[in-house]
Design a protein around this motif. Structure first.
Motif, short mmCIF file in Angstrom:
data_model
loop_
_atom_site.label_atom_id
_atom_site.label_comp_id
_atom_site.label_asym_id
_atom_site.label_seq_id
_atom_site.Cartn_x
_atom_site.Cartn_y
_atom_site.Cartn_z
N VAL A 269 0.79 -1.23 0.00
CA VAL A 269 0.00 0.00 0.00
C VAL A 269 0.83 1.28 0.00
CG1 VAL A 269 -1.87 -1.19 1.21
CG2 VAL A 269 -0.23 0.19 2.52
N ALA A 270 2.10 1.21 0.46
CA ALA A 270 2.87 2.44 0.64
C ALA A 270 3.90 2.69 -0.46
CB ALA A 270 3.57 2.42 2.00
N PHE A 271 4.09 1.72 -1.36
CA PHE A 271 5.09 1.88 -2.41
C PHE A 271 4.53 1.38 -3.74
CE2 PHE A 271 7.41 1.34 1.55
CZ PHE A 271 8.31 2.40 1.51
N THR A 272 4.96 2.03 -4.82
CA THR A 272 4.65 1.54 -6.15
C THR A 272 5.76 0.57 -6.58
OG1 THR A 272 5.92 3.21 -7.39
CG2 THR A 272 3.69 3.82 -6.65
N ASN A 273 5.62 -0.01 -7.75
CA ASN A 273 6.66 -0.88 -8.29
C ASN A 273 7.69 -0.10 -9.10
OD1 ASN A 273 5.68 -3.33 -7.25
ND2 ASN A 273 4.14 -3.44 -8.89
N GLU A 274 7.51 1.22 -9.16
CA GLU A 274 8.43 2.06 -9.93
C GLU A 274 9.76 2.22 -9.19
OE1 GLU A 274 8.69 6.66 -11.63
OE2 GLU A 274 6.84 5.88 -10.73
N PRO A 275 10.88 1.85 -9.83
CA PRO A 275 12.18 1.99 -9.14
C PRO A 275 12.59 3.45 -9.02
CG PRO A 275 12.51 1.30 -11.41
CD PRO A 275 11.02 1.28 -11.17
N VAL A 276 13.38 3.75 -8.01
CA VAL A 276 13.87 5.11 -7.80
C VAL A 276 15.28 5.04 -7.25
CG1 VAL A 276 12.90 5.23 -5.46
CG2 VAL A 276 13.36 7.34 -6.72
N ASP A 277 16.13 5.94 -7.71
CA ASP A 277 17.50 6.00 -7.21
C ASP A 277 17.53 6.57 -5.80
OD1 ASP A 277 18.53 5.02 -9.60
OD2 ASP A 277 18.71 7.03 -10.48
N PRO A 278 18.54 6.21 -5.01
CA PRO A 278 18.65 6.78 -3.66
C PRO A 278 18.73 8.30 -3.70
CG PRO A 278 20.15 4.92 -3.93
CD PRO A 278 19.59 5.23 -5.29
N THR A 279 18.02 8.95 -2.77
CA THR A 279 18.03 10.41 -2.71
C THR A 279 17.91 10.88 -1.28
OG1 THR A 279 16.82 12.42 -3.35
CG2 THR A 279 15.53 10.42 -3.12
N GLU A 280 18.59 11.98 -0.97
CA GLU A 280 18.49 12.57 0.36
C GLU A 280 17.22 13.41 0.50
OE1 GLU A 280 22.07 14.77 0.90
OE2 GLU A 280 23.24 13.01 1.48
N GLY A 281 16.53 13.66 -0.61
CA GLY A 281 15.26 14.40 -0.55
C GLY A 281 15.40 15.72 0.19
N ASN A 282 14.48 15.94 1.13
CA ASN A 282 14.46 17.21 1.86
C ASN A 282 15.16 17.14 3.21
OD1 ASN A 282 12.67 15.69 3.32
ND2 ASN A 282 10.93 17.06 3.08
N ALA A 283 16.07 16.19 3.38
CA ALA A 283 16.73 16.03 4.67
C ALA A 283 17.60 17.23 5.03
CB ALA A 283 17.58 14.76 4.69
N PHE A 284 18.17 17.89 4.02
CA PHE A 284 19.12 18.96 4.30
C PHE A 284 18.82 20.26 3.57
CE2 PHE A 284 21.48 14.89 4.50
CZ PHE A 284 21.67 14.86 5.87
N VAL A 285 17.70 20.32 2.86
CA VAL A 285 17.35 21.55 2.14
C VAL A 285 15.95 21.97 2.52
CG1 VAL A 285 18.85 21.04 0.20
CG2 VAL A 285 16.50 20.25 0.13
N GLY A 286 15.62 23.23 2.22
CA GLY A 286 14.33 23.77 2.65
C GLY A 286 13.22 23.58 1.65
N SER A 287 13.09 22.40 1.07
CA SER A 287 12.07 22.18 0.06
C SER A 287 10.81 21.53 0.60
CB SER A 287 12.64 21.30 -1.06
OG SER A 287 12.96 20.03 -0.56
N GLY A 288 10.80 21.14 1.87
CA GLY A 288 9.60 20.47 2.33
C GLY A 288 9.55 20.35 3.83
N ASP A 289 8.95 21.31 4.51
CA ASP A 289 8.90 21.25 5.95
C ASP A 289 7.57 20.70 6.46
OD1 ASP A 289 10.85 23.76 5.44
OD2 ASP A 289 11.34 22.80 7.34
N GLU A 290 6.73 20.25 5.55
CA GLU A 290 5.45 19.76 6.03
C GLU A 290 5.64 18.48 6.85
OE1 GLU A 290 5.26 17.51 1.99
OE2 GLU A 290 6.22 19.29 2.78
N PRO A 291 4.71 18.21 7.75
CA PRO A 291 4.83 17.00 8.53
C PRO A 291 4.78 15.77 7.65
CG PRO A 291 3.18 18.46 9.45
CD PRO A 291 3.55 19.00 8.11
N SER A 292 5.47 14.75 8.08
CA SER A 292 5.32 13.48 7.41
C SER A 292 3.86 13.04 7.54
CB SER A 292 6.23 12.43 8.03
OG SER A 292 6.05 11.20 7.41
N THR A 293 3.42 12.21 6.61
CA THR A 293 2.00 11.91 6.55
C THR A 293 1.59 10.75 7.43
OG1 THR A 293 2.43 10.51 4.64
CG2 THR A 293 1.88 12.78 4.21
N GLN A 294 2.44 10.28 8.32
CA GLN A 294 2.05 9.15 9.16
C GLN A 294 2.27 9.51 10.63
OE1 GLN A 294 3.23 5.20 7.83
NE2 GLN A 294 3.97 6.10 5.96
#
Length: 294
Positions: A269-294
């Motif tokens: 339910v939480a993942f698609t079958n689409e592969p994705v490369d490793p990414t740091e995402g918003n861990a160190f940049v100001g692109s997403g301060d919204e709460p996690s959805t869980q």
């Protein structure tokens, strides 16, 4: 201090993580009530856009300030700016949080540490500044947005789960320590899955693309609980989401079954079958301060 700062009319509401997700929706909800807003997030440009939306929605006045809540000095400066402009803070809502998807051993140490710094140390920084001010004034509401995953552990989000378990403990401790202060209230609001953009912006070392679970509720559901909490005359904690209580019951009373099925369940339910490369995402940049959805 000018006359505007001394105004005792509309509420002064400080919101962290206000650039998107639950934080943004909370800001807009209070704006519709005519509140004076102090908005904080790491992403300054996006935050300014939210400030404009809030003014259009009816906010009496808005301060938007780029802030990394993991840095205590920046949080202190945020509250100083609020007091200089408005003279007080009536409500502080800490909703900024980040997450990472992946097995614990696959998530880099610096990403794990960054999530804990934002979700736990950052929340503590906001709580400290808010409670010092509230105790001086003799009144105020502090809302810490936690998670269902603060009471039920699941795989593939170890840093988030660890930080939210700790946050639940912090909320309880703060409630105990302010119990003798009738005007000071501490609230824990614990969402289940929420439909926000966090899945696209989070760090990801799982190898598959995360998606919004079908069990997710809209952000407005969480915001309603936040606002209602700040209208109560006593401290409170509340689980929000139709699946929270069944999940907690299974976790507590059928632990072996829960642990056996939760991994396969999330992989479906939480993942698609689409592969994705490793990414740091918003861990160190100001692109997403919204709460996690869980």
């Amino acid at each position: 201090m000018d006359n505007h700062s001394q105004d005792t009319g509309s509420q002064v509401v400080l919101i962290t993580g206000a650039s998107s997700g639950i934080g943004k929706e909370t800001a807009l909800r209070y704006a519709e009530r005519g509140a004076r807003l102090v908005l904080a997030a790491r992403s300054g440009d996006t935050l300014e856009e939210v400030a404009v939306e809030c003014k259009r929605a009816g906010a009496s006045d808005v301060i938007a300030r780029s802030t990394d809540i993991a840095e205590a000095d920046q949080v202190s400066d945020l509250f100083d700016a609020a007091l200089e402009q408005f003279g007080r803070v009536d409500v502080a809502v800490q909703s900024a949080a980040i997450t990472a998807f992946g097995r614990f051993v696959d998530v880099p140490a610096e990403v794990f540490d960054g999530i804990v710094r934002t979700n736990l140390i950052g929340a503590a920084n906001v709580a400290r500044c808010a409670l010092v001010h509230f105790e001086e004034r003799g009144s105020g509401h502090l809302v810490l947005v936690g998670s269902l995953l603060g009471v039920t552990a699941v795989p593939y989000q170890a840093a988030y789960v660890a930080s939210k378990f700790a946050l639940c403990g912090l909320v309880r401790t703060l409630r105990q320590e302010t119990h003798h202060l009738p005007g000071v209230r501490v609230h824990g609001v614990y969402p289940g899955p929420v439909d926000t953009p966090v899945y696209a912006t989070a760090s990801n070392f799982y190898g598959r693309t995360p998606r919004v679970p079908p069990t997710a509720v809209p952000p407005s559901t969480i915001v309603t609980s936040i606002v209602r909490a700040t209208e109560r005359k006593r401290s409170s904690e509340r689980q929000v989401g139709w699946m929270n209580r069944p999940a907690i019951a299974a976790y507590r009373f059928m632990p072996a079954m829960f642990d056996a099925v939760i991994g396969p369940f999330l992989r479906v339910v939480a993942f698609t079958n689409e592969p994705v490369d490793p990414t740091e995402g918003n861990a160190f940049v100001g692109s997403g301060d919204e709460p996690s959805t869980q």
